[in-house]
Design an enzyme around this catalytic site. Structure first.
Site, PDB file in Angstrom:
ATOM      1  N   CYS A 178     -79.591-126.892 -18.588  1.00  0.00           N
ATOM      2  CA  CYS A 178     -80.710-127.122 -17.626  1.00  0.00           C
ATOM      3  C   CYS A 178     -79.941-126.643 -16.159  1.00  0.00           C
ATOM      4  O   CYS A 178     -80.608-125.894 -15.546  1.00  0.00           O
ATOM      5  CB  CYS A 178     -81.091-128.443 -17.690  1.00  0.00           C
ATOM      6  SG  CYS A 178     -82.149-128.764 -16.514  1.00  0.00           S
ATOM      7  N   CYS A 179     -78.747-127.091 -16.001  1.00  0.00           N
ATOM      8  CA  CYS A 179     -78.087-126.541 -14.764  1.00  0.00           C
ATOM      9  C   CYS A 179     -78.079-124.832 -14.588  1.00  0.00           C
ATOM     10  O   CYS A 179     -78.052-124.488 -13.722  1.00  0.00           O
ATOM     11  CB  CYS A 179     -76.873-127.072 -14.525  1.00  0.00           C
ATOM     12  SG  CYS A 179     -76.821-129.062 -14.104  1.00  0.00           S
ATOM     13  N   CYS A 215     -80.466-133.302  -8.608  1.00  0.00           N
ATOM     14  CA  CYS A 215     -81.743-133.471  -9.206  1.00  0.00           C
ATOM     15  C   CYS A 215     -82.283-134.801  -9.362  1.00  0.00           C
ATOM     16  O   CYS A 215     -81.278-135.627  -9.909  1.00  0.00           O
ATOM     17  CB  CYS A 215     -82.010-132.448 -10.462  1.00  0.00           C
ATOM     18  SG  CYS A 215     -81.595-130.678  -9.983  1.00  0.00           S
ATOM     19  N   CYS A 262     -81.363-136.585 -12.994  1.00  0.00           N
ATOM     20  CA  CYS A 262     -79.750-136.796 -13.448  1.00  0.00           C
ATOM     21  C   CYS A 262     -79.051-137.379 -12.408  1.00  0.00           C
ATOM     22  O   CYS A 262     -77.835-137.282 -12.188  1.00  0.00           O
ATOM     23  CB  CYS A 262     -79.312-135.200 -13.627  1.00  0.00           C
ATOM     24  SG  CYS A 262     -80.010-134.612 -15.085  1.00  0.00           S
ATOM     25  N   CYS A 311     -72.230-129.181 -11.712  1.00  0.00           N
ATOM     26  CA  CYS A 311     -73.484-128.712 -12.282  1.00  0.00           C
ATOM     27  C   CYS A 311     -73.154-127.290 -12.890  1.00  0.00           C
ATOM     28  O   CYS A 311     -74.161-126.665 -13.654  1.00  0.00           O
ATOM     29  CB  CYS A 311     -74.252-128.372 -10.946  1.00  0.00           C
ATOM     30  SG  CYS A 311     -73.914-127.317  -9.852  1.00  0.00           S
TER      31      CYS A 311
END
Length: 256
Positions: free
Chosen positions: A134-135, A219, A222, A245
């Protein structure tokens, strides 16, 4: 010619148009070992020492300090913000407040590629089972595209924030870029007390989530609250063996 004179000569000869080598980063670390932060920023932003420079800011808990110092030197410095589409609403509002109050004139909002999101995170839930991926989608790749036009970046990393940052130099090579982009950490030797004092001295606004128990803010999915006495970054990616990240992991390629 004595050692300081040779060092000054060698620093003056650094050609940022060809990007940087580790030897040049070492020279810069020696040259600015005892320099104050404002002198370093003046040399980098107005002295042409590092070529084309941008600041990468998360507009997180401590971001106002470096943004304020940059604004004192050159308000037209490009400010790169990674809008992952997963931020707290408070972060977006804080970003706009700081930009306006500090008079920064070149905010660049970087967003994930829509086609990549559709292919690899159609549900928007990749953070829940693959936070690294995702990062990569939402931070690493958009930043890599944006940095193609810059020779160096400024970061707000500080040694006290995490064990992974304890030994970082002021000047380092960004190993994610084969051409040798320079990464500069002007606040690496600042501690929490000095940060807090700077906020008070310059009456800088605080991120609204800090008072609610979020000393490190990323985010929304998280980022969790941190109990008193815990590592400030322990609320990031809680439950995962992950502390960064990806945009600050040296020597690693983006995830596929």
């Amino acid at each position: 010619m004595n050692a300081p004179q040779r060092l000054a000569r060698d620093v003056d000869r650094i050609d940022s148009s060809a990007r940087f080598t580790q030897e040049q980063a070492d020279l810069l670390n020696t040259r600015f070992a005892d320099a104050d932060t404002s002198s370093l920023l003046d040399a980098v932003l107005t002295g042409g020492l590092a070529g084309r420079v941008a600041i990468v800011s998360s507009f997180g808990a401590e971001s106002a300090v470096l943004l304020h110092q940059v604004a004192q030197v050159d308000r037209a410095t490009p400010v790169l913000f990674l809008d992952t589409l997963k931020h707290f609403p408070e972060t977006l509002a804080y970003r706009d407040t700081l930009i306006a109050e500090l008079g920064l004139t070149d905010l660049r909002i970087l967003t994930p590629d829509e086609a990549e999101l559709a292919a690899r995170d159609e549900t928007g839930l990749r953070w829940s089972y693959d936070p690294d991926g995702c990062c990569d989608l939402r931070k690493v790749r958009p930043l890599a595209r944006a940095l193609a036009g810059f020779d160096a970046t400024l970061t707000g990393r500080k040694a006290f924030q995490a064990a992974t940052r304890a030994d970082l130099p002021r000047f380092e090579i960004d190993h994610s870029d084969a051409a040798g982009r320079l990464k500069i950490n002007p606040l690496i030797d600042w501690d929490a007390a000095r940060i807090a004092a700077y906020f008070g001295e310059h009456d800088l606004p605080r991120h609204p989530l800090v008072a609610r128990g979020f000393p490190s803010i990323g985010c929304e999915p998280c980022t969790h609250k941190v109990a008193p006495g815990e590592d400030p970054r322990s609320g990031r990616w809680k439950g995962w063996d992950k502390v960064e990240c990806g945009i600050h992991k040296p020597g690693e390629e983006p995830f596929l």
